[in-house]
Design an enzyme around this catalytic site. Sequence first.
Site, mmCIF file in Angstrom:
data_model
loop_
_atom_site.group_PDB
_atom_site.id
_atom_site.type_symbol
_atom_site.label_atom_id
_atom_site.label_comp_id
_atom_site.label_asym_id
_atom_site.label_seq_id
_atom_site.Cartn_x
_atom_site.Cartn_y
_atom_site.Cartn_z
ATOM 1 N N HIS A 193 41.734 92.767 44.722
ATOM 2 C CA HIS A 193 42.043 92.400 43.802
ATOM 3 C C HIS A 193 42.642 94.354 43.083
ATOM 4 O O HIS A 193 42.908 94.429 42.380
ATOM 5 C CB HIS A 193 40.912 92.666 42.159
ATOM 6 C CG HIS A 193 41.221 91.397 41.981
ATOM 7 N ND1 HIS A 193 40.535 89.740 42.711
ATOM 8 C CD2 HIS A 193 41.321 90.169 40.769
ATOM 9 C CE1 HIS A 193 40.396 88.804 41.799
ATOM 10 N NE2 HIS A 193 41.108 88.931 40.733
ATOM 11 N N GLU B 162 49.184 79.044 41.665
ATOM 12 C CA GLU B 162 50.306 79.799 42.164
ATOM 13 C C GLU B 162 52.018 79.157 43.051
ATOM 14 O O GLU B 162 52.953 79.399 42.743
ATOM 15 C CB GLU B 162 49.855 81.593 42.984
ATOM 16 C CG GLU B 162 49.382 81.963 42.405
ATOM 17 C CD GLU B 162 48.263 81.615 41.742
ATOM 18 O OE1 GLU B 162 46.992 80.569 41.757
ATOM 19 O OE2 GLU B 162 47.332 82.413 41.013
#
Lengths: 326, 326, 334, 334
Positions: A130, A61
């Site tokens: 999540h 990321e």
Amino acid sequence: MAELITYRQAVSRAIAQEMRHDESVVFLGEDVAAAGGVFKTTKGLLDEFGDQRVRDTPISEEAILGAAMGAAMTGMRPIAEIMFSDFLATCWDLVAVEIAKMRYMTAGQVRVPLVVRTANGGGLRFGAQHSQSVENWAMMIPGLKVVAPSTPHDLIGLFAAAVRSDDPVMFFEQKSLYPVKGEVPDGEIVDQLGTARTVRAGTDVTVVALAAMVPRAVAAASVLHDEHGISAEVIDLRSLVPLDTATLLQSVARTGRIVTVEENPRLCGWGAEIVSIVGEECFDALRGPMVRVTTPHIPLPSADALEDATLPSVDRIVEAVVKLCR
Amino acid sequence: MAELITYRQAVSRAIAQEMRHDESVVFLGEDVAAAGGVFKTTKGLLDEFGDQRVRDTPISEEAILGAAMGAAMTGMRPIAEIMFSDFLATCWDLVAVEIAKMRYMTAGQVRVPLVVRTANGGGLRFGAQHSQSVENWAMMIPGLKVVAPSTPHDLIGLFAAAVRSDDPVMFFEQKSLYPVKGEVPDGEIVDQLGTARTVRAGTDVTVVALAAMVPRAVAAASVLHDEHGISAEVIDLRSLVPLDTATLLQSVARTGRIVTVEENPRLCGWGAEIVSIVGEECFDALRGPMVRVTTPHIPLPSADALEDATLPSVDRIVEAVVKLCR
Amino acid sequence: MTETTTVAAIPRQTRLRMYRDIVRVRRFEERAYKLFMDGLVKGTSHLSIGMEAIAAGFGAAMRDDDLTFCTYRGHAHTLVRGTPMPRVMGELLGRSTGVCGGKGGSMHLTSVEHGVMGSYAIIGAHLPIAAGAAWSAQLRGSDQVTVCFFGDGTTNIGAFHEALNLAAVWELPVVFVCENNLYMEYTAIADVTAVERPAADRASAYGLAPIVVDGNDPEAVHEQAARVIQRARDGGGPSLVEALTYRHGGHSRADPGTYRPQEEIDAWLARDPVPSYRRRLLGDGVAEDELAAIEMEADADVDAATEAARQAPFPAPEEAFTDVWADGGSSWRN
Amino acid sequence: MTETTTVAAIPRQTRLRMYRDIVRVRRFEERAYKLFMDGLVKGTSHLSIGMEAIAAGFGAAMRDDDLTFCTYRGHAHTLVRGTPMPRVMGELLGRSTGVCGGKGGSMHLTSVEHGVMGSYAIIGAHLPIAAGAAWSAQLRGSDQVTVCFFGDGTTNIGAFHEALNLAAVWELPVVFVCENNLYMEYTAIADVTAVERPAADRASAYGLAPIVVDGNDPEAVHEQAARVIQRARDGGGPSLVEALTYRHGGHSRADPGTYRPQEEIDAWLARDPVPSYRRRLLGDGVAEDELAAIEMEADADVDAATEAARQAPFPAPEEAFTDVWADGGSSWRN
Ligand SMILES: Cc1ncc(C[n+]2csc(CCOP(=O)(O)OP(=O)(O)O)c2C)c(N)n1
Ligand SMILES: Cc1ncc(C[n+]2csc(CCOP(=O)(O)OP(=O)(O)O)c2C)c(N)n1
Ligand SMILES: [Mg+2]
Ligand SMILES: [Mg+2]
């Protein structure tokens, strides 16, 4: 002409529109190219735009956002996907300390015109890592624009505005909305950041919502009208930065009451900011306490029985408004 | 007996106190052992406690917090230093998504008793990447306790409470306070989290501050008293989570006015949370708008001429209160 | 690929234990998949069907007080440590009897009692945490070894690098196990990695030896596992093991895994650890009956676990508000 | 250490340019230190006294439109690209004439006009950003090469790993230069790193060749720089260069650097690039006068820059509220 498409389909249409519109727009992320995205939001882009402009990345990321930032500083307009907004934590330095500050630190020598797209929020039983709604993380960082559309139509138009903005934009797609359908006109759609929309007019209370909370607020407004005789005005903020304080303050000036509805956990969510602005700038118009409906201040649980007890529900919104207006 | 020590000295005294008190307390960070810390806050610890319990690490913030978390889950009580609070962005996943959520996700199977110490805030001309006040980043994450002392005495007692807490605590040392002196009694000091302190009593307005803003708020209160005949009550929150809402609400119920003073940039700072709580729970007592004095919503500039224009000053606090009480 | 035949060296009991673990995990996950398709498992779930030999080989080499750190693809690792199947199934079905009372779900299985220190769903995050647990063992002189499982894709994230370096410098008793199943979610690891062996080719960057093992061969895995765990226990520091394997299905629940060439799938199906280990044991003289009994027991366990989970109550909504803090609650104010 | 004598290959003009750059940076930083001690430079500042040959060697090998990414220790890299000294000094003194109008300060020197794409103060963060700039050059077909400087300590942070892998996989035209000065802030890199050469010993983890160069020898640096930059320009992908060097002083402003053994300091002082390169040029027949002229010019430049900066106005307070957004302002509301 218009067609009925899902919020999910709106994403790929929005990206395609901008990639057609401007050669300097490129798109990168994990599993976004060949696979069309894990949420199937980016299907067809690789085929149309080729592997130079649509790129699969490693699970890195920081490298994804670094690549986007470096490219944005040197003439490109990258769109970067961070698959789940929770993963922004793994590259938060890039977001909050590099991308957001670069223009300022250099006294405007560089611009960083990029968009970070990400799937935000809960409701899918994905558990604590999540499911977070983290648009408040972005709102608190000076130098970031923050957008979160609630409909397919808004998604396309606001996304175009984000890509065309010369500033970095954090673009939150609420993942619980992906299957939701909405009418979208044909042709290019370009909207404007910093413009809220009054989704439903009302006179007794202003209900301020964002993304997946907008349909819930609207549903609550119906119940409030039908069952309680309360006329709720519902405002969809659409973007948190820039913030349409004009629409907000005008509404509260009329209704005298405000309830915010947000997926953020309780403390320091954007609802607190909205309420604070009202409490400072619109105090005299207030006819009662300012109320925030939020997810409680807990990590999200996985089981449906538990998750359903946490995110703001239509019932909780109705209850909060009724209590306030009573 | 008591001695006059700096906030900087209080840090090493606090760590030493806890390492003496409990064998399971260990300490790690960059340059903290042999060098005694880049702020010279950890001098002497290596000598007293040895290189098993006091460790220099590579520049690997994720590894530092991972090491602390894994150790905390298995019987130790680690203290981890993240040199500047800005660097929390490089390990935000560990803070916000792992450490904060682990206990909850496992339904209480593990506890994560660790303290992350970090030098927070501006005023030292370090520029945008070394000056942020980020205690609001931590406050918004469910599962983290958040502490920020304003005096050497408080620092020691709250630090002890943090280390002895079975929950993870983010401990913000305001770096502009390091040279500030304060009286500290001899012997072990153990304070309590979640207890605000009324630093100065008053009747016209409640001024809520934290860390480096506390002395400024107190100075402002003197000016308000001496020059404007306004009696300001100053509350030092000391910890944001748990939050002492009782002290806060009782004060506002008496004064009817609230002004928050924070180093956080404007949007979604903790001031917004405080104001929102008051606006919801104490509305009827309010005699005027709720006002936040914050750093503007900009990254911090480096030059003194510029930085001085940004952080809340005594003048700005006075001005805000006078305007409110007029 | 280091593939040595050490059949003789592994006790019969251990071999049968590994077979049992492989079969139990396989049957459990097949059922979990069905329950997912039936709408009883919500959210998502990631199966390790085809990859079970790694969990089994390591599980059999670990001491009871050793520690496991695994990922969202953690059913196998959780089960082989002895976590009761009904409690794992309960968690998948979001029941109050689940190991995490429904708070965790498939991606966050944890059973501290059995040394399963958590299943982590952020790529790479648990590597430094595992290093921390190993540091703690070193500090406490507890002789425990930490084993940390992760995928090939995980080798490209920063936390991998930081954890490996720290573990090496501090000589921590931790074994990092890369389950290289050739794919991340839908993208081949080879497409996004600068080296051929994502873990082994990086071992030298941390002063470690490259170790590659056939992850479909429980005995090859077990041999390496026993060796590196002993090394860690003896103060020899960390190891990085790359186990080559393949998942038969897609990345998660509904993914059909169609991005993979059919020949590749076929070649790996031919190396399925369940039938191939079975054949090997039979060849080495283990009785058909004995293996059949293991299989029947596994089926019965899965049936019982499923039934227990289906019958178990959902957690009460109030449970959502517990366990944030050590005091059991979730209040952020005094 | 790769140390080849290629005196003949480097044109006289380039050699004098490198000497000039080394001297200019040295004199500039000596003055900056004095101004810091006089209280005119605020905050902090990180000098590269002793390390100038790296910036000089690379600077002379870069094309005007190539891009530099550096760190808080970036005075040298900023100056060698041609950024006017008064504007750099102005920034250090927090004046409106500074390259960043006082908003950046010593740690954030940037001069896009001269290809200096920023000085970054978060360890490792600029490596992926540099990769991004290289990606952009690749996409635009601009033939530009990006050179990214960082320290030894930076090799242990995750962003290093992610950036190197991405650059290698995408074959980006970027050169990563590790200035290994043996120390991070106050801690020796050897104490916290699993390999001896923090960068070179990791090159193979990204499929790259290990390159170590004497960072105190501008010609050795230049030779490698020219080679790897050309390679990048030709589409040969990234390189990772480790340049061995030493800072004469402490990590930042007031640090006396006492954690370092005196013999080590002495040995490196004996290899100071300023006198040693001077000797070498003299030995190769460059006239004393010519070198003296360069030095006098450097002194004069530093004097002039200092004077200009001291005379320059402080930024107006309102300047703090500009440049957040592309519209020039800082408003977050409509
Ligand atoms: C930081 C982060 N990025 C992305 C993801 C999304 N994600 C979940 S699993 C996965 C693939 C992981 O691949 P690998 O490490 O090979 O493990 P496998 O799933 O193959 O076992 C990805 C990208 C994540 N969970 N965390
Ligand atoms: C993420 C992060 N961690 C820590 C620091 C504090 N810090 C600033 S410079 C430095 C040492 C860097 O060492 P090295 O990479 O060798 O560069 P050098 O200063 O020697 O040039 C550290 C730890 C930082 N700026 N960023
Ligand atoms: Mg994989
Ligand atoms: Mg160094």
